[in-house]
Design an enzyme around this catalytic site. Structure first.
Site, short mmCIF file in Angstrom:
data_model
loop_
_atom_site.label_atom_id
_atom_site.label_comp_id
_atom_site.label_asym_id
_atom_site.label_seq_id
_atom_site.Cartn_x
_atom_site.Cartn_y
_atom_site.Cartn_z
N ASP A 21 -0.31 -30.58 3.92
CA ASP A 21 -1.45 -30.86 4.69
C ASP A 21 -2.47 -31.89 3.85
O ASP A 21 -1.88 -32.05 2.56
CB ASP A 21 -2.25 -29.62 5.06
CG ASP A 21 -2.40 -28.51 3.90
OD1 ASP A 21 -2.08 -28.74 2.88
OD2 ASP A 21 -2.46 -27.41 4.43
N ASN A 73 -8.28 -15.66 5.60
CA ASN A 73 -8.66 -15.56 7.01
C ASN A 73 -7.33 -15.27 7.73
O ASN A 73 -6.97 -15.49 8.87
CB ASN A 73 -9.39 -16.45 7.98
CG ASN A 73 -8.78 -18.03 7.94
OD1 ASN A 73 -7.75 -18.05 7.12
ND2 ASN A 73 -9.50 -18.83 8.47
N GLU A 94 -5.12 -22.13 11.84
CA GLU A 94 -6.16 -21.28 11.46
C GLU A 94 -6.06 -20.31 12.61
O GLU A 94 -5.51 -20.61 13.60
CB GLU A 94 -7.48 -22.18 11.85
CG GLU A 94 -7.87 -22.99 10.65
CD GLU A 94 -8.67 -22.60 9.44
OE1 GLU A 94 -8.09 -21.34 9.08
OE2 GLU A 94 -9.04 -23.27 8.73
#
Ligand code: F6R
Length: 240
Positions: free
Chosen positions: A66, A134, A141
């Site tokens: 990324d 997370n 995400e």
């Protein structure tokens, strides 16, 4: 999924590096999928040592997961800069064999071209991943839907907060990025996920204990890949 408990960060990094070294010894022109963040820095240090001790990386090529949108590749918080600083400046990987999404190209074009390159090589041989607090992997995400190919992503508040430790202030953290999607990651022949950091406990427990998958913890989907090794820094993540 094979799970290895390392006694500390150094051991986790050494175990991770051994898997990369094994891969390169078996195939000198291996394609490595690489990650940024605090977790793989120790692995990269070990790989630099191996390279100095004779492990040839001149035929290896790399694909990073990324990059932030809007940061020039020479910006000191870009993932491009991170990779050169922590690995590429110190090893004999050829610059023409290094692939990192370009954060300043037109992102709509960049995601398509990056994914095309990945598909053309047939996926990486081994993909290194870190785990977000997370449960994210790359910048996938937690959400109801996850991207399959390399895509433009909006970072969550919690990721922006977590990554703000590297920036002067939180508002400097880019809010969007280019990230390999779950399909791009799953095209890897092998996956190595390193887990370190006291904030990873909850996401790690779900990954290891639940026997379930959910897009609310994108890493849990790794249960569906046929060759995943998880190496956990036990001193930082209490999961047993
Ligand atoms: C990095 C990446 C991220 C990190 C994750 C963990 O290229 O894609 O998913 O792996 O945020 O970051 P650290 O290692 O800093 O805890």
């Amino acid at each position: 999924m094979k799970v290895i408990y390392a006694k500390n960060y150094e051991e986790m990094s050494k175990i991770g590096c051994e898997l990369i070294v094994k891969q390169v010894r078996e195939k000198e022109n291996s394609i490595l999928g690489l990650a940024t963040g605090s977790t793989p820095i120790g692995l990269y240090k070990e790989l630099i040592k191996e390279n100095k001790d004779g492990l040839d990386l001149s035929k290896v090529s790399t694909y990073n997961l990324d990059e932030y949108i809007g940061l020039d590749k020479d910006h000191d918080q870009s993932y491009n800069y991170f990779m050169y600083d922590n690995l590429f400046n110190h090893v004999n990987i050829k610059s023409e064999n290094i692939n990192i999404p370009n954060g300043t190209n037109d992102p709509d074009v960049e995601v398509i071209e990056y994914e095309k390159k990945l598909r053309e090589v047939g996926g990486v041989d081994i993909q290194v991943l870190g785990l977000g607090a997370n449960g994210h992997i790359a910048f996938n995400e937690p959400d109801l839907e996850l991207n399959v190919p390399t895509s433009i992503v909006k970072l969550t508040e919690s990721t922006i907060k977590a990554n703000s430790r590297f920036f002067a202030k939180e508002s400097d953290v880019p809010t969007t990025a280019i990230s390999m999607g779950m399909g791009s990651i799953f095209s890897a022949k092998k996956i190595l996920i390193l887990i370190s950091g006291s904030n990873k406990e909850e996401a790690t427990k779900y990954l290891l204990d639940s026997n379930k998958i959910t897009t609310n913890n994108p890493a849990s989907l790794l249960h569906l890949h046929h060759d995943v090794t998880v190496v956990i820094d036990e001193s930082a993540v209490k999961v047993k």
